[in-house]
Design a protein around this motif. Structure first.
Motif, PDB file in Angstrom:
ATOM      1  N   ILE A 180      23.889  79.164 -27.628  1.00  0.00           N
ATOM      2  CA  ILE A 180      24.273  80.190 -28.593  1.00  0.00           C
ATOM      3  C   ILE A 180      25.791  80.211 -28.759  1.00  0.00           C
ATOM      4  N   GLY A 181      26.498  80.054 -27.653  1.00  0.00           N
ATOM      5  CA  GLY A 181      27.948  80.002 -27.735  1.00  0.00           C
ATOM      6  C   GLY A 181      28.440  78.819 -28.550  1.00  0.00           C
ATOM      7  N   LEU A 182      27.812  77.672 -28.367  1.00  0.00           N
ATOM      8  CA  LEU A 182      28.225  76.469 -29.087  1.00  0.00           C
ATOM      9  C   LEU A 182      27.867  76.535 -30.568  1.00  0.00           C
ATOM     10  N   ALA A 183      26.828  77.281 -30.920  1.00  0.00           N
ATOM     11  CA  ALA A 183      26.427  77.381 -32.317  1.00  0.00           C
ATOM     12  C   ALA A 183      27.586  77.824 -33.189  1.00  0.00           C
ATOM     13  N   ARG A 184      28.388  78.726 -32.655  1.00  0.00           N
ATOM     14  CA  ARG A 184      29.515  79.196 -33.461  1.00  0.00           C
ATOM     15  C   ARG A 184      30.798  78.433 -33.176  1.00  0.00           C
ATOM     16  N   SER A 185      31.067  78.189 -31.925  1.00  0.00           N
ATOM     17  CA  SER A 185      32.330  77.525 -31.608  1.00  0.00           C
ATOM     18  C   SER A 185      32.392  76.120 -32.186  1.00  0.00           C
ATOM     19  N   GLU A 186      31.210  75.468 -32.343  1.00  0.00           N
ATOM     20  CA  GLU A 186      31.162  74.114 -32.888  1.00  0.00           C
ATOM     21  C   GLU A 186      30.673  74.076 -34.330  1.00  0.00           C
ATOM     22  N   THR A 187      30.522  75.230 -34.952  1.00  0.00           N
ATOM     23  CA  THR A 187      30.042  75.315 -36.331  1.00  0.00           C
ATOM     24  C   THR A 187      28.769  74.489 -36.505  1.00  0.00           C
TER      25      THR A 187
ATOM     26  N   GLY B 260      18.560  76.585 -32.564  1.00  0.00           N
ATOM     27  CA  GLY B 260      17.213  76.065 -32.357  1.00  0.00           C
ATOM     28  C   GLY B 260      17.020  75.552 -30.942  1.00  0.00           C
ATOM     29  N   TYR B 261      18.059  74.913 -30.407  1.00  0.00           N
ATOM     30  CA  TYR B 261      17.973  74.439 -29.027  1.00  0.00           C
ATOM     31  C   TYR B 261      17.831  75.628 -28.069  1.00  0.00           C
ATOM     32  N   ALA B 262      18.520  76.715 -28.386  1.00  0.00           N
ATOM     33  CA  ALA B 262      18.435  77.911 -27.539  1.00  0.00           C
ATOM     34  C   ALA B 262      17.017  78.461 -27.531  1.00  0.00           C
TER      35      ALA B 262
END
Length: 390
Positions: A69-76, A82-84
């Protein structure tokens, strides 16, 4: 918003799904994958491998989901959402999953605008654990988006004894910005941010982005620019921030900067939309603009076929500004208004009604603006034009 509290709010990014893309040739670069030597990707692979071996390990599953979830935004990159969800698969469909899973599920549900089931999960978490700061914060976020400002204020107030000051004040300021207390909320938040220099960078980005939007809504362009730049220096790939700053640049007629800003970010439908609007504003990139319009049409058509209504606000902008179809845009803006009531939702509804020459259709929004004493120079300008019949 520290530890999971902080990661979850910022990563409640809207899930985006695109239509399949067919490259022009086998030589075309579609995407640059993360390097296998990247420490973050190595850690994720390790966690996935462990979870595959122990799929019922809830602590591991929730830890991995939180990272995604953190990477969804930080990495656009919305695919991480979906992985989460996949990491939480053993518990996802349970009516009463364990609280840690339920909180993550609420976060993912609200990211796709499934607000009622998200709120059901949040209320269940809070009933069992009234001291769960993340649940109060996520609930306040959903309530603000839906226009339940009294409920959001109450949820924010609960945070005062559970989290650092900047979290509480940013939460409250977000409500104040929508309810006629924008300038005072902005001043309070700015002072709080100044004395919170040790706050996590992600929290500072949240506060700075809100402050930039507040300045933008009262037409303080120089101040908004400064705040956007400060936020981007801390988080240059934050998808919400990129979209907000792109809208600011479009308002300032700085289309070249939008194109440069979003050069590698068009996997996100909302960011592709803004690039197309910038190309249209430039007026000298017809081929690229036509390609973007075609791609956006395919993505929105695919979403409609799936029954996906997450991006009705963006689709309304697409129909109004790129396809020049105000009637369709107004229909989409009206449907979107039934779900969420943020500043951008107000503006696209009013603009669609104006171009459709249907002032009566704008009455629900006009009544809302009057009731909540909404402060936004762009909305006020549209209202004056509607009232003047121009």
């Amino acid at each position: 918003m520290k530890k999971p509290l902080f990661a979850l709010l910022l990563c409640a990014a809207t899930a985006v799904q695109a239509a399949p893309y067919l490259p022009a040739s086998g030589r075309q670069v579609i995407e640059t994958l993360p390097r296998r030597g990247d420490p973050v990707q190595q850690e994720l692979r390790r966690m996935r491998s462990e979870l595959n071996a122990r799929p019922g390990d809830m602590a591991l599953a929730t830890a991995l989901a939180t990272r995604y979830i953190g990477l969804a935004r930080s990495e656009t990159d919305p695919r991480y959402l979906g992985y989460a969800q996949a990491a939480l698969a053993p518990w996802w469909w349970l009516s009463s999953p364990p609280a840690p899973v339920r909180l993550l599920r609420a976060t993912l549900l609200q990211s796709t605008h499934q607000f009622k089931p998200a709120m059901d999960d949040l209320k269940a978490v809070l009933a069992a654990d009234p001291a769960n700061a993340q649940a109060w914060l996520t609930q306040a976020t959903v309530q603000t988006v839906q226009g339940d400002y009294a409920g959001a204020t109450t949820s924010c107030a609960h945070l005062s004894t559970m989290s650092i000051e900047l979290i509480t004040i940013t939460c409250i300021a977000n409500v104040g910005a929508a309810t006629g207390r924008s300038l005072k909320s902005e001043q309070l938040l700015e002072l709080t941010l100044e004395r919170s220099s040790n706050a996590p960078a992600e929290l500072q980005v949240w506060a700075l982005t809100l402050l930039a939007e507040m300045a933008q809504r009262r037409d303080a362009a120089d101040l908004a620019e400064t705040r956007y730049q400060r936020a981007l220096a801390l988080s240059p790939r934050d998808s919400y921030l990129l979209g907000a700053y792109a809208d600011f640049l479009l308002e300032q007629r700085r289309a070249n900067e939008v194109v440069a800003l979003l050069k590698d970010q068009t996997r996100i439908d909302a960011l592709l939309l803004r690039r197309a609007l910038a190309l249209q504003q430039l007026g000298n990139a017809r081929t690229a603009l036509a390609a973007d319009i075609k791609e956006l049409a395919a993505r929105f058509d695919a979403a409609t076929q799936r029954g996906d209504t997450v991006h009705q606000r963006e689709q309304a902008r697409f129909e109004l500004l790129l396809r020049h179809d105000p009637a369709t845009a107004l229909t989409l803006a009206r449907r979107n208004w039934a779900v969420q009531k943020e500043a951008a939702d107000i503006r696209i509804y009013l603009e669609s009604a104006l171009h459709a020459r249907d002032a009566n259709a704008a009455k629900p929004v006009l009544d809302w603006v009057a009731l909540n004493r909404t402060e936004d120079v762009a909305a006020s300008r549209l209202i004056r034009q509607l009232q003047a019949g121009t």
